[in-house]
Design an enzyme around this catalytic site. Structure first.
Site, PDB file in Angstrom:
ATOM      1  N   SER A 156       0.869  -1.177   0.000  1.00  0.00           N
ATOM      2  CA  SER A 156       0.000   0.000   0.000  1.00  0.00           C
ATOM      3  C   SER A 156       0.902   1.222   0.000  1.00  0.00           C
ATOM      4  CB  SER A 156      -0.848  -0.020   1.272  1.00  0.00           C
ATOM      5  OG  SER A 156      -1.459   1.244   1.466  1.00  0.00           O
ATOM      6  N   TYR A 169      -2.244  -0.980  10.118  1.00  0.00           N
ATOM      7  CA  TYR A 169      -2.320  -1.273   8.679  1.00  0.00           C
ATOM      8  C   TYR A 169      -1.027  -0.822   7.999  1.00  0.00           C
ATOM      9  CZ  TYR A 169      -4.025  -1.234   3.837  1.00  0.00           C
ATOM     10  OH  TYR A 169      -4.177  -1.450   2.491  1.00  0.00           O
TER      11      TYR A 169
HETATM   12  N1  NAP Z   1      -8.650  -1.027  -2.357  1.00  0.00           N
HETATM   13  C1  NAP Z   1      -7.625  -0.209  -2.246  1.00  0.00           C
HETATM   14  O1  NAP Z   1      -7.725   0.992  -2.570  1.00  0.00           O
HETATM   15  C2  NAP Z   1      -6.288  -0.716  -1.748  1.00  0.00           C
HETATM   16  C3  NAP Z   1      -5.185   0.163  -1.735  1.00  0.00           C
HETATM   17  C4  NAP Z   1      -3.955  -0.293  -1.282  1.00  0.00           C
HETATM   18  C5  NAP Z   1      -3.815  -1.609  -0.868  1.00  0.00           C
HETATM   19  N2  NAP Z   1      -4.894  -2.455  -0.880  1.00  0.00           N
HETATM   20  C6  NAP Z   1      -4.668  -3.857  -0.449  1.00  0.00           C
HETATM   21  O2  NAP Z   1      -5.222  -4.725  -1.424  1.00  0.00           O
HETATM   22  C7  NAP Z   1      -5.639  -5.943  -0.813  1.00  0.00           C
HETATM   23  C8  NAP Z   1      -7.083  -6.218  -1.176  1.00  0.00           C
HETATM   24  O3  NAP Z   1      -7.870  -5.160  -0.681  1.00  0.00           O
HETATM   25  P1  NAP Z   1      -9.373  -4.877  -1.154  1.00  0.00           P
HETATM   26  O4  NAP Z   1      -9.475  -3.421  -1.322  1.00  0.00           O
HETATM   27  O5  NAP Z   1      -9.756  -5.789  -2.256  1.00  0.00           O
HETATM   28  O6  NAP Z   1     -10.136  -5.237   0.209  1.00  0.00           O
HETATM   29  P2  NAP Z   1     -11.502  -6.019   0.492  1.00  0.00           P
HETATM   30  O7  NAP Z   1     -12.479  -5.761  -0.576  1.00  0.00           O
HETATM   31  O8  NAP Z   1     -11.827  -5.662   1.893  1.00  0.00           O
HETATM   32  O9  NAP Z   1     -11.045  -7.544   0.411  1.00  0.00           O
HETATM   33  C9  NAP Z   1     -10.179  -8.080   1.372  1.00  0.00           C
HETATM   34  C10 NAP Z   1     -10.182  -9.581   1.252  1.00  0.00           C
HETATM   35  O10 NAP Z   1      -9.393 -10.111   2.322  1.00  0.00           O
HETATM   36  C11 NAP Z   1     -10.144 -11.117   2.990  1.00  0.00           C
HETATM   37  N3  NAP Z   1      -9.803 -11.228   4.389  1.00  0.00           N
HETATM   38  C12 NAP Z   1      -9.911 -10.274   5.354  1.00  0.00           C
HETATM   39  N4  NAP Z   1      -9.578 -10.777   6.535  1.00  0.00           N
HETATM   40  C13 NAP Z   1      -9.261 -12.077   6.338  1.00  0.00           C
HETATM   41  C14 NAP Z   1      -8.866 -13.144   7.204  1.00  0.00           C
HETATM   42  N5  NAP Z   1      -8.775 -12.976   8.517  1.00  0.00           N
HETATM   43  N6  NAP Z   1      -8.597 -14.358   6.669  1.00  0.00           N
HETATM   44  C15 NAP Z   1      -8.736 -14.557   5.343  1.00  0.00           C
HETATM   45  N7  NAP Z   1      -9.127 -13.593   4.475  1.00  0.00           N
HETATM   46  C16 NAP Z   1      -9.396 -12.377   4.978  1.00  0.00           C
HETATM   47  C17 NAP Z   1     -11.593 -10.661   2.829  1.00  0.00           C
HETATM   48  O11 NAP Z   1     -12.469 -11.746   3.076  1.00  0.00           O
HETATM   49  P3  NAP Z   1     -14.037 -11.501   3.343  1.00  0.00           P
HETATM   50  O12 NAP Z   1     -14.603 -11.022   2.059  1.00  0.00           O
HETATM   51  O13 NAP Z   1     -14.503 -12.843   3.723  1.00  0.00           O
HETATM   52  O14 NAP Z   1     -14.111 -10.471   4.422  1.00  0.00           O
HETATM   53  C18 NAP Z   1     -11.595 -10.167   1.390  1.00  0.00           C
HETATM   54  O15 NAP Z   1     -11.748 -11.238   0.501  1.00  0.00           O
HETATM   55  C19 NAP Z   1      -5.407  -5.756   0.686  1.00  0.00           C
HETATM   56  O16 NAP Z   1      -4.179  -6.359   1.055  1.00  0.00           O
HETATM   57  C20 NAP Z   1      -5.329  -4.246   0.857  1.00  0.00           C
HETATM   58  O17 NAP Z   1      -4.564  -3.888   1.982  1.00  0.00           O
HETATM   59  C21 NAP Z   1      -6.121  -2.040  -1.311  1.00  0.00           C
END
Ligand code: NAP
Length: 253
Positions: A156, A169
């Site tokens: 991130s 985070y």
């Molecule tokens: N979106 C952004 O703008 C952004 C920016 C920078 C970095 N990121 C990174 O990108 C990655 C994906 O993020 P996203 O935006 O797609 O987030 P998201 O929509 O919240 O998806 C997160 C995923 O992680 C799973 N997860 C959470 N806790 C877990 C656990 N304890 N065990 C197993 N799985 C778990 C969730 O499962 P459930 O669906 O079952 O809850 C979901 O499938 C993350 O690492 C995040 O830090 C995102």
């Protein structure tokens, strides 16, 4: 830090590759799993909500893509034994792993450090860094059994430059960047295994909505739009890149 947003992958880019995607039920992980399958990969869908994983499984099956597998796992309660059992199962089923997308992530709370709840801090560190590290250790023999394996850790912008209130985070993402450097250096001599970090940048998902509730999601790129860099880094065209930091979109926030 480089971005491959203009990369044009071939249709069979990931043919015959077995790729594990964590957090595959939602957001970026869901899209990445579908995208990898559409480029020929057999994907292992790992996550904590089985119904979401099943929905992705059904979508892959309905499109006639390589049959995926589901691996339910919650990083919060997962033990070393769970990771070793997992490695044993995958070994029996596939005999190797050609890639891992470490994508599952927990935001925790955006709050002043003096108010940060220590239990929540531990939880975020467990899901974002400790669990993925020990899972990677258990899966190393399967990764080294591949002729060309790519491990991607999701970072991130707050894991590359600290920002007030982002607490556990941000710290977990800094740790991720550090671990990538350590492991990449250790496996460099193999030539067949690379470990890199990838920052998706601001992307239209539930996590982003929680972090920036006042933002209009329509101003953000979708998970589909950032897939070129994911495909490039997972596939053979990124061979030789190890221990590097990538961005999935040019402007990150
Ligand atoms: N979106 C952004 O703008 C952004 C920016 C920078 C970095 N990121 C990174 O990108 C990655 C994906 O993020 P996203 O935006 O797609 O987030 P998201 O929509 O919240 O998806 C997160 C995923 O992680 C799973 N997860 C959470 N806790 C877990 C656990 N304890 N065990 C197993 N799985 C778990 C969730 O499962 P459930 O669906 O079952 O809850 C979901 O499938 C993350 O690492 C995040 O830090 C995102």
């Amino acid at each position: 830090m480089r971005c491959k947003i203009d990369y044009l992958p071939s249709g069979d880019l990931l043919a015959d590759r077995v790729i594990l995607v964590t957090g595959a039920g939602d957001g970026i992980g869901r899209t990445a799993a579908l995208s990898f399958a559409r480029h020929g990969a057999t994907v292992i869908l790992l996550g904590r909500t089985i119904a979401k994983l099943e929905a992705v499984y059904d979508e892959i099956e309905a499109e006639g893509l390589p049959q995926p597998a589901i691996f339910p796992l919650n990083f919060e309660g997962a033990s070393l034994k769970d990771f070793h059992d997992m490695a044993e199962t995958l070994d029996k089923e596939f005999g190797r792993l050609d890639g891992i997308l470490h994508n599952a992530g927990l935001l925790g709370r955006i709050t002043p450090f003096e108010q940060y709840n220590p239990e929540l801090w531990e939880q975020v560190m467990q899901v974002n860094i400790n669990g993925p590290i020990w899972m990677t250790q258990a899966l190393l023999p399967l990764l080294t059994a591949s002729k060309d394996a790519s491990v991607i850790f999701t970072s991130s912008s707050v894991g590359r430059r600290g920002r007030a209130y982002w607490g556990a985070y941000a710290v977990s993402k800094f740790a991720t960047e550090g671990f990538v450097e350590v492991l990449a250096d250790e496996v460099e001599h193999l030539g067949s295994l690379r470990v890199n970090s990838l920052n998706p940048g601001a992307t239209r998902t539930a996590m982003r909505k929680t972090a920036y509730p006042a933002e209009d999601p329509m101003t953000l790129r979708t998970p589909e739009a950032i897939m070129p860099t994911y495909l490039w880094l997972m596939g053979p065209d990124s061979r030789g890149h190890n221990g590097e930091k990538f961005d999935a979109q040019p402007a990150v926030s």
